[in-house]
Scaffold this motif. Sequence first.
Motif, PDB file in Angstrom:
ATOM      1  N   GLY A 109     -30.459 -43.855  32.903  1.00 44.97           N
ATOM      2  CA  GLY A 109     -29.572 -42.622  33.388  1.00 44.97           C
ATOM      3  C   GLY A 109     -29.760 -42.156  34.544  1.00 44.97           C
ATOM      4  N   ALA A 111     -31.144 -36.793  33.354  1.00 44.88           N
ATOM      5  CA  ALA A 111     -30.702 -37.304  32.126  1.00 44.88           C
ATOM      6  C   ALA A 111     -31.879 -37.067  31.001  1.00 44.88           C
ATOM      7  N   LYS A 162     -34.997 -38.703  31.551  1.00 46.98           N
ATOM      8  CA  LYS A 162     -35.892 -39.834  31.263  1.00 46.98           C
ATOM      9  C   LYS A 162     -37.269 -39.686  31.541  1.00 46.98           C
ATOM     10  N   LEU A 188     -30.060 -44.955  26.228  1.00 44.99           N
ATOM     11  CA  LEU A 188     -29.229 -43.882  27.082  1.00 44.99           C
ATOM     12  C   LEU A 188     -29.749 -42.446  26.477  1.00 44.99           C
ATOM     13  N   ARG A 213     -29.691 -38.553  26.086  1.00 48.40           N
ATOM     14  CA  ARG A 213     -28.663 -37.505  26.430  1.00 48.40           C
ATOM     15  C   ARG A 213     -29.094 -36.138  25.880  1.00 48.40           C
ATOM     16  N   CYS A 223     -28.964 -32.874  23.597  1.00 48.86           N
ATOM     17  CA  CYS A 223     -27.932 -32.280  22.795  1.00 48.86           C
ATOM     18  C   CYS A 223     -28.491 -31.051  22.144  1.00 48.86           C
ATOM     19  N   ALA A 264     -24.561 -46.695  33.605  1.00 45.97           N
ATOM     20  CA  ALA A 264     -25.708 -45.534  33.657  1.00 45.97           C
ATOM     21  C   ALA A 264     -26.701 -46.436  34.527  1.00 45.97           C
ATOM     22  N   TYR A 311     -27.453 -44.845  22.253  1.00 47.93           N
ATOM     23  CA  TYR A 311     -27.556 -43.327  22.867  1.00 47.93           C
ATOM     24  C   TYR A 311     -28.836 -43.018  22.195  1.00 47.93           C
ATOM     25  N   ASN A 330     -30.063 -39.160  21.189  1.00 47.02           N
ATOM     26  CA  ASN A 330     -29.646 -37.904  21.445  1.00 47.02           C
ATOM     27  C   ASN A 330     -30.704 -37.066  21.289  1.00 47.02           C
TER      28      ASN A 330
END
Length: 366
Positions: free
Chosen positions: A194, A198, A200, A288, A290, A292, A310, A342, A344
């Motif tokens: 990402g 993001a 990481k 990935l 993300r 939330c 990404a 993903y 989350n």
Amino acid sequence: MSVLRLGAAPANRPADRHSELADFFAAVECAVARATARAGEVTRDYRIAGQRVRLRFAGQGLVAAIAPALAHLAQAGTAAEPDLTVALWDSAGTGIAMPHPLWSASAYTARGDILGFDDPRYRVTFDVYSGVLTMVDMARGRAVCWVEDARRAPTDMQAKPLLHAFQWWLASRNCQPLHAGLVGVPAGAALLAGQSGAGKSTTVLACLAAGLLYLSDDFCMVELGDSPQAHSLYSSGRLHPGDLETLPFLKPWVSNPDRLDSEKALFFLHEGFAAHLRATLPLRVVLLPRVCDQPDTTWEPAPPAAAREALTAGTLPLLPSAGAPAALYSIHRLVARLPCCYLNLGSDRQQIPTAIRAILNGTFVS
């Protein structure tokens, strides 16, 4: 910002460009030899993604800036001939200037390319923000790295030293450099992809706090093939200062506490977490992250196209000469061989390492 002393813009003579670069590389090697004769030599050996790498410092100046991030890959007492030898010097500490470059200031790009000087044998980059020049002779396995003053070595250079030399050399040996995090368990690693922001770094460092294995929070190498292998480049980690409150175990290891008003906190993790660092692990999954708006961390399958996007968007804008079809093809090959999902990220950060451990231990990946 550091700027090399520049002459007039070179004539447009593409047929001569290769020989011009060969002559310039020879002049730079002569300069570093004079610097070494004046300041003495310090040698360090490493094994990086299976390659034997020897660093030859002119004097002590750059050792403190370069060696800490690579300490977990150090090799003691090796007599083997290196695959790649890098000579390093700074002008302030040795009194030896960098030779006048071939190009004008208008040739520089933001990511370090020097327009018109992209030669397959002599790879060269100058980072106008950090003031670091790197050049590699791909045929001989020789590289040079220069900065004006080692005492002012930028944090970016300390966090990921010699990135461009490693990028070019290892890419020619079936490895793809990636801007990604890497954490794992003994059975294998997860690649966290990402762009900046993001999540990481906070995810990777939270995993370290929970006892997972650490390979990278920034740049790493992935060896391609039917069973991709993840390789660590650096033991460094970086965080926005505000995130230190959520990961307080890192506070004693901040190496730049006096500069947190203008840069990220920088850690060298081998100092306190050597048992959790790994040089290489099999790569098992692409995650990935993300952020939330939910308390729990969950995961779900992600399309390969999302992982490709990404990795491409997060990596290629940061590496000079990285936009070639070969890099895009390597990322495509990697994603095609791994499951993607993903991650989350919920507000309860203690769940994040638990989720990644579950994924790697087979709850998600079969």
